[in-house]
Design an enzyme around this catalytic site. Sequence first.
Site, PDB file in Angstrom:
ATOM      1  N   GLY A  52      52.350  31.716  31.823  1.00 38.69           N
ATOM      2  CA  GLY A  52      51.701  33.017  31.902  1.00 38.69           C
ATOM      3  C   GLY A  52      51.330  33.383  33.326  1.00 38.69           C
ATOM      4  O   GLY A  52      51.435  34.553  33.733  1.00 38.69           O
ATOM      5  N   ASP A  53      50.891  32.398  34.098  1.00 36.69           N
ATOM      6  CA  ASP A  53      50.551  32.646  35.496  1.00 36.69           C
ATOM      7  C   ASP A  53      51.804  33.034  36.281  1.00 36.69           C
ATOM      8  O   ASP A  53      51.776  33.941  37.119  1.00 36.69           O
ATOM      9  CB  ASP A  53      49.928  31.404  36.125  1.00 36.69           C
ATOM     10  CG  ASP A  53      48.751  30.877  35.324  1.00 36.69           C
ATOM     11  OD1 ASP A  53      48.056  31.679  34.674  1.00 36.69           O
ATOM     12  OD2 ASP A  53      48.538  29.649  35.322  1.00 36.69           O
TER      13      ASP A  53
END
Length: 406
Positions: free
Chosen positions: A325-326
């Site tokens: 997600g990052d």
Amino acid sequence: MSATDTAAATVPAPAQAPASAPATGEPAPGAEVVCLGESMVTFVPQTTGRLADVPAFTRAIGGAESNVACALASGGHGARWVSRVGADGFGEHLVDAIAAYGVDTSAVTRDPARPTGIYFRTAADRDADAAFEVVYYRAGSAASAMSPHTVPLDALRDTRVLHVTGITAALSPDCLALLRTLTERRAGRPLVSFDVNFRASLWPDRAAAGEVLLGLARGADLVFVGEDEAETAWGVTGGPRAVREALPEPTTLVVKQGAGGATVFTRETGEAAGTVAGDLASGVAGDLAGRGGEAVRTDGIDRTPDAVIHEPAPLVDVVAPVGAGDAFAAGYLSGLLRGLPAAGRLRQGHLLAANVLTVAADLTTPPPRALTDRLAALDAEEWGGLALGPGWAERLGATTPSEADA
């Protein structure tokens, strides 16, 4: 002040990306992106199994916001990480490791009274038959003492984009107060990017967590949220459009749908936002000018119809999901800073996420920009047939465009 007033606030002009990112952590005036949040030293088992049985660990670093900063700096953008660490060896290691990616760490402060956070996790994310364990030692950490009074606010606002996540809000009342200050709608602030990043283990009261995270998201200009997160934190079901209905305030909302791809809703100015990033460089994000009509507002919210774009994710042979997600947020922000169209930003996000998904670590150097640009430019049929496994960046990066198309 209305949502449109904030979105139209002046944003610093684009900074020239460094030809090669410095590895010293020295101050870099006018960073393109500033990321605020706690990072911790991570201990990852060298073998799978229960924590009780693992004999040895490898030291790494972990932190959603610093992951984004490292990926952006590695990709040639000016990135600054702002946080607090203990005056200890772990804090020194964190700052040195993050600076080695080319991130400006000059605004990180040392707390002599509080330790740097650490955590241990199992390797279960690489072993479907094992139970995943994670043990945090972060209560009372130096980063949990972040507040509007203990971090340099000027270093947070001297940027084109300020990126924060919901993790910080869960660390302490002071951290929550800081995020509320930064997401307050005010003229002259940078574009505020907020990744909901709901972590159930950090929120004893799920209902309170949902209320807090929704309030912060409403104050941001750009929000990243998973479809599953929206259901867990806010009880929102019905797909991306239902999430947008629950969160109409941000100029841009990116709903991540896992292997199903991602959908972006945006009211950016320019040619329907599908062809330009538009507003970041000009300082008129969200301005109504040039959209061919006035918006309909209810309760101060710009109700101009969204441009809605969906991009499927490539098929990925997942090694470990941590950090994806990052990486997606970093890819999207990189595309935004470079003025790519919305579809291109989503594809950049998917490619950087795939880069992390196909390695065991939750932080790794992103593929060369020339490679991600080439893949992001594939036509719909070619993109739909893209399958990425371990080593894909090295393999595709070694081919010429004609070989890749063969």
